[in-house]
Design a protein around this motif. Structure first.
Motif, PDB file in Angstrom:
ATOM      1  N   GLY A   6       0.812  -1.213   0.000  1.00 50.54           N
ATOM      2  CA  GLY A   6       0.000   0.000   0.000  1.00 50.54           C
ATOM      3  C   GLY A   6       0.842   1.258   0.000  1.00 50.54           C
ATOM      4  N   VAL A   7       1.856   1.314   0.846  1.00 51.42           N
ATOM      5  CA  VAL A   7       2.717   2.489   0.926  1.00 51.42           C
ATOM      6  C   VAL A   7       3.493   2.682  -0.378  1.00 51.42           C
ATOM      7  CG1 VAL A   7       4.731   3.484   2.091  1.00 51.42           C
ATOM      8  CG2 VAL A   7       2.936   2.379   3.431  1.00 51.42           C
ATOM      9  N   VAL A   8       4.035   1.602  -0.923  1.00 51.36           N
ATOM     10  CA  VAL A   8       4.779   1.695  -2.183  1.00 51.36           C
ATOM     11  C   VAL A   8       3.863   2.169  -3.307  1.00 51.36           C
ATOM     12  CG1 VAL A   8       6.085   0.390  -3.909  1.00 51.36           C
ATOM     13  CG2 VAL A   8       6.457  -0.049  -1.480  1.00 51.36           C
ATOM     14  N   LEU A   9       2.627   1.700  -3.322  1.00 49.25           N
ATOM     15  CA  LEU A   9       1.665   2.110  -4.345  1.00 49.25           C
ATOM     16  C   LEU A   9       1.407   3.615  -4.281  1.00 49.25           C
ATOM     17  CD1 LEU A   9      -0.565   1.787  -6.433  1.00 49.25           C
ATOM     18  CD2 LEU A   9      -2.044   0.839  -4.651  1.00 49.25           C
ATOM     19  N   VAL A  10       1.160   4.143  -3.095  1.00 51.78           N
ATOM     20  CA  VAL A  10       0.889   5.577  -2.944  1.00 51.78           C
ATOM     21  C   VAL A  10       2.113   6.397  -3.360  1.00 51.78           C
ATOM     22  CG1 VAL A  10       0.422   7.401  -1.276  1.00 51.78           C
ATOM     23  CG2 VAL A  10      -0.865   5.265  -1.178  1.00 51.78           C
ATOM     24  N   CYS A  11       3.299   5.976  -2.950  1.00 51.93           N
ATOM     25  CA  CYS A  11       4.525   6.711  -3.311  1.00 51.93           C
ATOM     26  C   CYS A  11       4.742   6.711  -4.824  1.00 51.93           C
ATOM     27  CB  CYS A  11       5.729   6.101  -2.605  1.00 51.93           C
ATOM     28  SG  CYS A  11       5.752   6.361  -0.813  1.00 51.93           S
ATOM     29  N   ALA A  12       4.434   5.594  -5.477  1.00 53.73           N
ATOM     30  CA  ALA A  12       4.614   5.510  -6.930  1.00 53.73           C
ATOM     31  C   ALA A  12       3.679   6.475  -7.651  1.00 53.73           C
ATOM     32  CB  ALA A  12       4.372   4.081  -7.403  1.00 53.73           C
ATOM     33  N   VAL A  13       2.424   6.565  -7.195  1.00 46.87           N
ATOM     34  CA  VAL A  13       1.481   7.499  -7.823  1.00 46.87           C
ATOM     35  C   VAL A  13       1.924   8.942  -7.578  1.00 46.87           C
ATOM     36  CG1 VAL A  13      -0.918   8.258  -7.933  1.00 46.87           C
ATOM     37  CG2 VAL A  13      -0.403   5.841  -7.626  1.00 46.87           C
ATOM     38  N   GLY A  14       2.459   9.226  -6.378  1.00 46.48           N
ATOM     39  CA  GLY A  14       2.972  10.562  -6.103  1.00 46.48           C
ATOM     40  C   GLY A  14       4.142  10.928  -7.003  1.00 46.48           C
ATOM     41  N   LEU A  15       5.054   9.983  -7.227  1.00 45.31           N
ATOM     42  CA  LEU A  15       6.179  10.232  -8.131  1.00 45.31           C
ATOM     43  C   LEU A  15       5.690  10.483  -9.556  1.00 45.31           C
ATOM     44  CD1 LEU A  15       9.226  10.333  -8.679  1.00 45.31           C
ATOM     45  CD2 LEU A  15       9.188   7.826  -8.909  1.00 45.31           C
ATOM     46  N   TYR A  16       4.634   9.786  -9.948  1.00 45.55           N
ATOM     47  CA  TYR A  16       4.027   9.982 -11.269  1.00 45.55           C
ATOM     48  C   TYR A  16       3.576  11.440 -11.447  1.00 45.55           C
ATOM     49  CZ  TYR A  16       0.548   9.151 -15.019  1.00 45.55           C
ATOM     50  OH  TYR A  16      -0.187   9.187 -16.167  1.00 45.55           O
ATOM     51  N   GLY A  17       2.909  11.987 -10.427  1.00 45.87           N
ATOM     52  CA  GLY A  17       2.468  13.380 -10.498  1.00 45.87           C
ATOM     53  C   GLY A  17       3.632  14.349 -10.517  1.00 45.87           C
ATOM     54  N   ALA A  18       4.677  14.098  -9.694  1.00 45.25           N
ATOM     55  CA  ALA A  18       5.826  14.991  -9.653  1.00 45.25           C
ATOM     56  C   ALA A  18       6.579  15.001 -10.985  1.00 45.25           C
ATOM     57  CB  ALA A  18       6.771  14.564  -8.527  1.00 45.25           C
ATOM     58  N   ALA A  19       6.718  13.833 -11.604  1.00 45.94           N
ATOM     59  CA  ALA A  19       7.397  13.769 -12.903  1.00 45.94           C
ATOM     60  C   ALA A  19       6.595  14.470 -13.987  1.00 45.94           C
ATOM     61  CB  ALA A  19       7.648  12.302 -13.286  1.00 45.94           C
ATOM     62  N   THR A  20       5.257  14.441 -13.864  1.00 49.12           N
ATOM     63  CA  THR A  20       4.416  15.162 -14.822  1.00 49.12           C
ATOM     64  C   THR A  20       4.669  16.663 -14.727  1.00 49.12           C
ATOM     65  OG1 THR A  20       2.704  13.451 -14.741  1.00 49.12           O
ATOM     66  CG2 THR A  20       2.039  15.625 -15.517  1.00 49.12           C
ATOM     67  N   VAL A  21       4.835  17.172 -13.514  1.00 47.64           N
ATOM     68  CA  VAL A  21       5.182  18.582 -13.338  1.00 47.64           C
ATOM     69  C   VAL A  21       6.513  18.883 -14.021  1.00 47.64           C
ATOM     70  CG1 VAL A  21       5.764  20.374 -11.656  1.00 47.64           C
ATOM     71  CG2 VAL A  21       3.881  18.786 -11.190  1.00 47.64           C
ATOM     72  N   GLY A  22       7.495  17.993 -13.835  1.00 43.19           N
ATOM     73  CA  GLY A  22       8.790  18.180 -14.480  1.00 43.19           C
ATOM     74  C   GLY A  22       8.691  18.198 -15.993  1.00 43.19           C
ATOM     75  N   PHE A  23       7.835  17.353 -16.545  1.00 43.69           N
ATOM     76  CA  PHE A  23       7.628  17.342 -17.997  1.00 43.69           C
ATOM     77  C   PHE A  23       7.051  18.669 -18.474  1.00 43.69           C
ATOM     78  CE2 PHE A  23       4.110  16.533 -21.111  1.00 43.69           C
ATOM     79  CZ  PHE A  23       4.908  16.512 -22.245  1.00 43.69           C
ATOM     80  N   GLY A  24       6.055  19.186 -17.757  1.00 43.04           N
ATOM     81  CA  GLY A  24       5.431  20.440 -18.166  1.00 43.04           C
ATOM     82  C   GLY A  24       6.372  21.626 -18.106  1.00 43.04           C
ATOM     83  N   LEU A  25       7.363  21.574 -17.205  1.00 44.85           N
ATOM     84  CA  LEU A  25       8.319  22.674 -17.076  1.00 44.85           C
ATOM     85  C   LEU A  25       9.468  22.593 -18.079  1.00 44.85           C
ATOM     86  CD1 LEU A  25       8.574  22.850 -13.166  1.00 44.85           C
ATOM     87  CD2 LEU A  25       7.356  24.437 -14.679  1.00 44.85           C
ATOM     88  N   SER A  26       9.645  21.441 -18.717  1.00 43.08           N
ATOM     89  CA  SER A  26      10.777  21.239 -19.631  1.00 43.08           C
ATOM     90  C   SER A  26      10.540  21.950 -20.959  1.00 43.08           C
ATOM     91  CB  SER A  26      10.993  19.746 -19.876  1.00 43.08           C
ATOM     92  OG  SER A  26      11.227  19.054 -18.675  1.00 43.08           O
ATOM     93  N   ARG A  27      11.638  22.419 -21.536  1.00 47.68           N
ATOM     94  CA  ARG A  27      11.559  23.094 -22.830  1.00 47.68           C
ATOM     95  C   ARG A  27      12.610  22.593 -23.822  1.00 47.68           C
ATOM     96  NH1 ARG A  27       7.447  23.729 -21.268  1.00 47.68           N
ATOM     97  NH2 ARG A  27       6.126  25.578 -21.100  1.00 47.68           N
ATOM     98  N   THR A  28      13.352  21.551 -23.450  1.00 47.58           N
ATOM     99  CA  THR A  28      14.295  20.915 -24.365  1.00 47.58           C
ATOM    100  C   THR A  28      14.034  19.419 -24.382  1.00 47.58           C
ATOM    101  OG1 THR A  28      15.945  20.755 -22.591  1.00 47.58           O
ATOM    102  CG2 THR A  28      16.086  22.667 -24.073  1.00 47.58           C
TER     103      THR A  28
END
Length: 415
Positions: free
Chosen positions: A295-317
């Protein structure tokens, strides 16, 4: 006794003949499906009216979510009543016909954005029938103790196809054209159809004597899924958290307008999440059954998914964008494998089709509806800001779901 890194336990589920046939057949047909998914977005972006590209791309998700909402629940009931292999054969044949129609329309010059969306919707309707039957069939193909391994192998199958398909699509779009991609996908369905025909000694669908296609049967499935806190919380993670992170629909905008990398670059960006997912899947094949605090690993994985999406949106190269997308794929794969393990192990066989049908509204419907949301927000705010806002919303919703779901946080591996 513990096997070594390349020991027999790594691919133990593939020892089962029927599972091995389906796994190989799906690798072929799923690669074709991923090719077509990338091609449809590219095709729509070229046909879109000037100034309306983002909204047009969002409509692709809307065209797919409609059939899922209409047929998803009832296809789950159907998968608990009829022969699951036969249902898959019918669904795969319909999807093959839909891909053939797309190829014919495009090659003849009669393809329009609306025609593509209608045919894609028909294919999605068949896919809504295929999903519950396929996932419900899985536990009958392998022993229960090998189910986590089979789920992990299915994950790496899906992610490998998600790399192969878009990569081939990028080359084919640049050299052969969109119609050729649709035609290749139509041929690829023969992989799964052949595998299903070659299977033998499958157990009968036991639920056929227990129920019928009725509102009562559907209600039984709904009460079970939403009355089980662990299943309910995983569905919320699927539907709400991933709803905000459907950035793939906007990739043509980033490839054409931000990076200006053309169809080949677009193909690799489209494949980036799956490249990261393949790496994660390779690890999950070996270790999925050993993760204790699931359960804990599942929640952390979904959180990392959201954080990486933010990183994608901020990227320009290109490379930071590629890396962020790869991380989203890795995180999503870990969470998807664990979600599927939870659902399969916690659901009795006579309810499994309905469980998958209901789950499909979330794990397919959430991202598809999210694509439409992304297109609308991107049309208003711009693609980059739309992706960043979606990633932040995903992080917030994941935190709220975890906080309100003690059963999920406490879930551990079976003894």
């Amino acid at each position: 006794m513990t096997a070594g890194p390349a020991g027999p336990s790594t691919f133990v589920a593939l020892r089962q003949r029927n599972f091995r046939l389906l796994w190989l057949g799906q690798l072929v047909s799923m690669s074709g499906t991923m090719m077509q998914g990338a091609a449809i977005l590219w095709h729509i972006s070229l046909l879109a009216p000037p100034g309306w590209k983002a909204l047009s791309l969002g409509l692709v998700g809307l065209a797919r979510i409609g059939p899922i909402l209409v047929f998803g629940l009832w296809s789950g009931v159907l998968a608990d009543v009829v022969d699951r292999r036969r249902l898959m054969l019918i669904a795969q044949t319909v999807m093959m016909l839909a891909a053939t129609m797309l190829a014919v329309l495009t090659a003849s010059g009669r393809a329009s954005a609306w025609a593509i969306l209608v045919v894609a919707g028909a294919g999605a309707a068949a896919g809504a029938a295929d999903g519950p039957a396929r996932q419900s069939l899985l536990p009958s193909l392998v022993p229960r103790e090998h189910l986590p391994n089979a789920i992990s192998l299915n994950s790496i199958l899906f992610q490998t196809a998600s790399v192969i398909g878009p990569a081939i699509a990028g080359v084919a779009l640049a050299t052969l054209g969109v119609a050729a991609v649709y035609a290749l996908n139509a041929v690829s369905f023969l992989g799964t159809i052949t595998a299903l025909l070659l299977m033998r000694d499958l157990p009968a669908t036991r639920a056929a004597s227990r129920g019928a296609i009725s509102l009562r049967s559907l209600g039984e499935g709904l009460r079970f899924v939403f009355g089980t806190p662990l299943l309910r919380s995983t569905l919320l993670l699927d539907g709400i958290a991933t709803f905000f992170c459907s950035a793939t629909a906007l990739l043509p905008l980033f490839a054409q307008d931000v990076l200006q990398v053309g169809p080949r670059g677009y193909g690799w960006l489209y494949a980036a999440p799956s490249i990261g997912a393949v790496v994660a899947s390779a690890s999950m094949i070996r270790f999925a059954g050993q993760i204790r605090r699931r359960g804990v690993v599942l929640v952390c994985a979904v959180g990392l998914y959201g954080a990486a999406t933010v990183g994608f949106g901020l990227s320009r190269t290109f490379w930071p964008m590629f890396l962020a997308l790869a991380v989203t794929g890795s995180a999503d794969t870990v969470s998807a494998v664990l979600r599927n393990i939870v659902r399969q192990l916690e659901t009795p066989d006579h309810l499994r089709g309905r469980m998958v049908g209901i789950s499909m509204l979330f794990f397919m419907g959430g991202p598809q509806l999210g694509e439409f949301e992304s297109g609308v927000v991107a049309q208003w705010l711009g693609a980059g800001l739309a992706v960043v806002a979606g990633g932040i919303a995903s992080l917030v919703s994941t935190g709220l779901i975890a906080w309100r779901s003690p059963a999920l946080r406490a879930y551990r591996r079976e003894s």
